[in-house]
Motif scaffolding. Structure first.
Motif, PDB file in Angstrom:
ATOM      1  N   ASN A 123      30.449  45.658  26.849  1.00 15.39           N
ATOM      2  CA  ASN A 123      30.550  46.874  27.650  1.00 15.39           C
ATOM      3  C   ASN A 123      29.498  46.941  28.756  1.00 15.39           C
ATOM      4  OD1 ASN A 123      28.280  47.340  26.145  1.00 15.39           O
ATOM      5  ND2 ASN A 123      28.991  49.231  25.217  1.00 15.39           N
ATOM      6  N   GLN A 124      28.724  45.875  28.952  1.00 11.64           N
ATOM      7  CA  GLN A 124      27.706  45.824  29.998  1.00 11.64           C
ATOM      8  C   GLN A 124      27.689  44.430  30.623  1.00 11.64           C
ATOM      9  OE1 GLN A 124      25.454  48.566  30.587  1.00 11.64           O
ATOM     10  NE2 GLN A 124      26.761  49.659  29.135  1.00 11.64           N
ATOM     11  N   MET A 125      27.446  44.371  31.910  1.00 14.09           N
ATOM     12  CA  MET A 125      27.201  43.114  32.616  1.00 14.09           C
ATOM     13  C   MET A 125      26.125  43.401  33.651  1.00 14.09           C
ATOM     14  SD  MET A 125      30.909  41.326  33.408  1.00 14.09           S
ATOM     15  CE  MET A 125      31.712  42.697  34.236  1.00 14.09           C
ATOM     16  N   GLY A 126      25.344  42.411  33.991  1.00 12.30           N
ATOM     17  CA  GLY A 126      24.372  42.619  35.048  1.00 12.30           C
ATOM     18  C   GLY A 126      23.544  41.379  35.308  1.00 12.30           C
ATOM     19  N   GLY A 127      22.997  41.308  36.520  1.00  9.78           N
ATOM     20  CA  GLY A 127      22.191  40.159  36.889  1.00  9.78           C
ATOM     21  C   GLY A 127      21.809  40.212  38.350  1.00  9.78           C
ATOM     22  N   THR A 128      21.970  39.079  39.036  1.00  8.42           N
ATOM     23  CA  THR A 128      21.563  38.978  40.435  1.00  8.42           C
ATOM     24  C   THR A 128      22.776  38.919  41.360  1.00  8.42           C
ATOM     25  OG1 THR A 128      21.442  36.567  40.291  1.00  8.42           O
ATOM     26  CG2 THR A 128      19.409  37.798  39.860  1.00  8.42           C
ATOM     27  N   THR A 129      22.555  39.370  42.586  1.00  3.80           N
ATOM     28  CA  THR A 129      23.598  39.325  43.608  1.00  3.80           C
ATOM     29  C   THR A 129      22.982  38.900  44.937  1.00  3.80           C
ATOM     30  OG1 THR A 129      25.372  40.559  44.721  1.00  3.80           O
ATOM     31  CG2 THR A 129      23.371  41.791  44.195  1.00  3.80           C
ATOM     32  N   SER A 130      23.782  38.263  45.754  1.00  5.60           N
ATOM     33  CA  SER A 130      23.384  37.969  47.133  1.00  5.60           C
ATOM     34  C   SER A 130      24.583  38.236  48.029  1.00  5.60           C
ATOM     35  CB  SER A 130      22.892  36.529  47.281  1.00  5.60           C
ATOM     36  OG  SER A 130      23.915  35.618  46.964  1.00  5.60           O
ATOM     37  N   CYS A 131      24.303  38.816  49.185  1.00  3.05           N
ATOM     38  CA  CYS A 131      25.371  39.229  50.102  1.00  3.05           C
ATOM     39  C   CYS A 131      24.976  38.928  51.540  1.00  3.05           C
ATOM     40  CB  CYS A 131      25.602  40.741  50.027  1.00  3.05           C
ATOM     41  SG  CYS A 131      26.238  41.359  48.490  1.00  3.05           S
ATOM     42  N   ILE A 132      25.979  38.835  52.363  1.00  2.00           N
ATOM     43  CA  ILE A 132      25.779  38.880  53.809  1.00  2.00           C
ATOM     44  C   ILE A 132      26.663  40.020  54.288  1.00  2.00           C
ATOM     45  CG2 ILE A 132      25.998  37.693  56.014  1.00  2.00           C
ATOM     46  CD1 ILE A 132      25.577  35.060  54.494  1.00  2.00           C
ATOM     47  N   LEU A 133      26.034  41.169  54.548  1.00  2.00           N
ATOM     48  CA  LEU A 133      26.764  42.341  55.030  1.00  2.00           C
ATOM     49  C   LEU A 133      26.644  42.399  56.543  1.00  2.00           C
ATOM     50  CD1 LEU A 133      25.716  44.991  52.360  1.00  2.00           C
ATOM     51  CD2 LEU A 133      27.713  43.494  52.376  1.00  2.00           C
ATOM     52  N   THR A 134      27.747  42.683  57.221  1.00  2.00           N
ATOM     53  CA  THR A 134      27.776  42.719  58.678  1.00  2.00           C
ATOM     54  C   THR A 134      27.967  44.153  59.145  1.00  2.00           C
ATOM     55  OG1 THR A 134      28.678  40.494  58.736  1.00  2.00           O
ATOM     56  CG2 THR A 134      28.913  41.811  60.735  1.00  2.00           C
ATOM     57  N   PHE A 135      27.028  44.620  59.968  1.00  2.00           N
ATOM     58  CA  PHE A 135      27.120  45.943  60.580  1.00  2.00           C
ATOM     59  C   PHE A 135      26.948  45.793  62.083  1.00  2.00           C
ATOM     60  CE2 PHE A 135      25.627  46.809  56.257  1.00  2.00           C
ATOM     61  CZ  PHE A 135      26.602  47.703  55.845  1.00  2.00           C
ATOM     62  N   SER A 136      27.854  46.390  62.825  1.00  2.00           N
ATOM     63  CA  SER A 136      27.833  46.325  64.295  1.00  2.00           C
ATOM     64  C   SER A 136      27.746  44.889  64.790  1.00  2.00           C
ATOM     65  CB  SER A 136      26.672  47.148  64.858  1.00  2.00           C
ATOM     66  OG  SER A 136      26.804  48.494  64.485  1.00  2.00           O
ATOM     67  N   GLY A 137      28.441  43.993  64.114  1.00  2.00           N
ATOM     68  CA  GLY A 137      28.489  42.589  64.519  1.00  2.00           C
ATOM     69  C   GLY A 137      27.291  41.750  64.112  1.00  2.00           C
ATOM     70  N   THR A 138      26.302  42.338  63.449  1.00  2.00           N
ATOM     71  CA  THR A 138      25.106  41.592  63.052  1.00  2.00           C
ATOM     72  C   THR A 138      25.125  41.352  61.542  1.00  2.00           C
ATOM     73  OG1 THR A 138      23.837  42.634  64.819  1.00  2.00           O
ATOM     74  CG2 THR A 138      22.574  41.608  63.040  1.00  2.00           C
ATOM     75  N   PRO A 139      25.011  40.081  61.102  1.00  2.00           N
ATOM     76  CA  PRO A 139      24.978  39.798  59.660  1.00  2.00           C
ATOM     77  C   PRO A 139      23.569  40.022  59.089  1.00  2.00           C
ATOM     78  CG  PRO A 139      24.963  37.750  60.896  1.00  2.00           C
ATOM     79  CD  PRO A 139      25.071  38.862  61.907  1.00  2.00           C
ATOM     80  N   TYR A 140      23.537  40.630  57.905  1.00  2.00           N
ATOM     81  CA  TYR A 140      22.272  40.885  57.212  1.00  2.00           C
ATOM     82  C   TYR A 140      22.336  40.238  55.826  1.00  2.00           C
ATOM     83  CZ  TYR A 140      21.400  44.348  60.820  1.00  2.00           C
ATOM     84  OH  TYR A 140      21.206  44.963  62.021  1.00  2.00           O
ATOM     85  N   PRO A 141      21.577  39.151  55.599  1.00  2.00           N
ATOM     86  CA  PRO A 141      21.533  38.558  54.253  1.00  2.00           C
ATOM     87  C   PRO A 141      20.653  39.421  53.341  1.00  2.00           C
ATOM     88  CG  PRO A 141      20.172  37.285  55.757  1.00  2.00           C
ATOM     89  CD  PRO A 141      20.815  38.365  56.570  1.00  2.00           C
ATOM     90  N   LEU A 142      21.177  39.761  52.177  1.00  2.00           N
ATOM     91  CA  LEU A 142      20.478  40.629  51.234  1.00  2.00           C
ATOM     92  C   LEU A 142      20.555  40.030  49.837  1.00  2.00           C
ATOM     93  CD1 LEU A 142      22.207  43.833  52.541  1.00  2.00           C
ATOM     94  CD2 LEU A 142      19.780  43.374  52.798  1.00  2.00           C
ATOM     95  N   GLY A 143      19.562  40.302  49.027  1.00  2.00           N
ATOM     96  CA  GLY A 143      19.571  39.867  47.636  1.00  2.00           C
ATOM     97  C   GLY A 143      19.081  40.992  46.746  1.00  2.00           C
ATOM     98  N   GLY A 144      19.523  40.983  45.494  1.00  2.00           N
ATOM     99  CA  GLY A 144      19.088  42.031  44.584  1.00  2.00           C
ATOM    100  C   GLY A 144      19.704  41.908  43.216  1.00  2.00           C
ATOM    101  N   THR A 145      19.922  43.055  42.595  1.00  2.00           N
ATOM    102  CA  THR A 145      20.449  43.104  41.240  1.00  2.00           C
ATOM    103  C   THR A 145      21.707  43.966  41.187  1.00  2.00           C
ATOM    104  OG1 THR A 145      19.043  44.983  40.680  1.00  2.00           O
ATOM    105  CG2 THR A 145      18.163  42.789  40.200  1.00  2.00           C
ATOM    106  N   TRP A 146      22.506  43.725  40.160  1.00  2.00           N
ATOM    107  CA  TRP A 146      23.729  44.503  39.953  1.00  2.00           C
ATOM    108  C   TRP A 146      23.877  44.838  38.476  1.00  2.00           C
ATOM    109  CZ3 TRP A 146      28.039  42.771  37.097  1.00  2.00           C
ATOM    110  CH2 TRP A 146      27.984  41.435  36.677  1.00  2.00           C
ATOM    111  N   HIS A 147      24.684  45.860  38.214  1.00  2.00           N
ATOM    112  CA  HIS A 147      24.976  46.269  36.852  1.00  2.00           C
ATOM    113  C   HIS A 147      26.408  46.816  36.821  1.00  2.00           C
ATOM    114  CE1 HIS A 147      25.020  49.067  33.384  1.00  2.00           C
ATOM    115  NE2 HIS A 147      24.402  48.043  32.825  1.00  2.00           N
ATOM    116  N   ALA A 148      27.123  46.534  35.757  1.00  2.00           N
ATOM    117  CA  ALA A 148      28.467  47.102  35.560  1.00  2.00           C
ATOM    118  C   ALA A 148      28.584  47.554  34.107  1.00  2.00           C
ATOM    119  CB  ALA A 148      29.542  46.072  35.887  1.00  2.00           C
ATOM    120  N   SER A 149      29.273  48.667  33.908  1.00  2.00           N
ATOM    121  CA  SER A 149      29.483  49.179  32.554  1.00  2.00           C
ATOM    122  C   SER A 149      30.898  49.736  32.442  1.00  2.00           C
ATOM    123  CB  SER A 149      28.448  50.254  32.218  1.00  2.00           C
ATOM    124  OG  SER A 149      28.587  51.352  33.102  1.00  2.00           O
ATOM    125  N   ARG A 150      31.364  49.800  31.195  1.00  2.00           N
ATOM    126  CA  ARG A 150      32.668  50.424  30.950  1.00  2.00           C
ATOM    127  C   ARG A 150      32.609  51.286  29.714  1.00  2.00           C
ATOM    128  NH1 ARG A 150      36.568  45.436  29.183  1.00  2.00           N
ATOM    129  NH2 ARG A 150      35.122  44.337  27.895  1.00  2.00           N
TER     130      ARG A 150
END
Length: 150
Positions: A123-150
């Motif tokens: 009923n739980q998952m979690g760990g690390t995440t990495s993303c490249i989110l683009t806003f106004s045409g500029t990509p932003y590489p980001l890293g962090g943590t995530w969690h999911a539950s049900r």
């Protein structure tokens, strides 16, 4: 070969030959952990050199076939990039999903997620995440943590 040696050899062959069915395989005796269903997702990501941070919330609806997972995701990203506060809503698919042992990994758009599966039942998952989110045409590489539950 003596009868005792033949019996020992046959027993060893049986034990090692059936290792996957008796816990010797990578998924254990019951197969991969079951993560099928609806999950609430949250994440926090940063990139201090770009003065960027984002929090995400949303839902995952996961289907599973053996160790392969797929499904759909809805995610709202709210960010701070310098003095701007962009937000984005994503509705997409869960791709390249895999459950191996007590670990799940998958992709949603330009984000990768990897983490531990816990709970009995799961009923739980979690760990690390990495993303490249683009806003106004500029990509932003980001890293962090995530969690999911049900």
């Amino acid at each position: 070969m003596t009868r005792a040696h033949s019996a020992s050899l046959a027993l060893l062959t049986l034990v090692y030959g059936c290792g996957g069915a008796y816990g010797g395989g990578s998924t254990g005796p019951g197969g991969p952990l079951d993560v099928t269903g609806s999950w609430n997702l949250s994440a926090a990501m940063t990139n201090s050199s770009l003065a960027a941070s984002c929090v995400s919330s949303g839902t995952l609806v996961i289907g599973q076939s053996g160790g392969a997972i797929s499904g759909t995701a809805t995610r709202i990203d709210t960010c701070t990039i310098g003095s701007a506060h962009p937000a984005d809503t994503l509705a997409g698919t869960i791709d390249a999903g895999q459950v191996t042992g007590a670990t799940a990994s998958f992709k949603i758009a330009s984000c990768t997620y990897q983490g531990a599966i816990t709970g009995a039942p799961t009923n739980q998952m979690g760990g690390t995440t990495s993303c490249i989110l683009t806003f106004s045409g500029t990509p932003y590489p980001l890293g962090g943590t995530w969690h999911a539950s049900r």
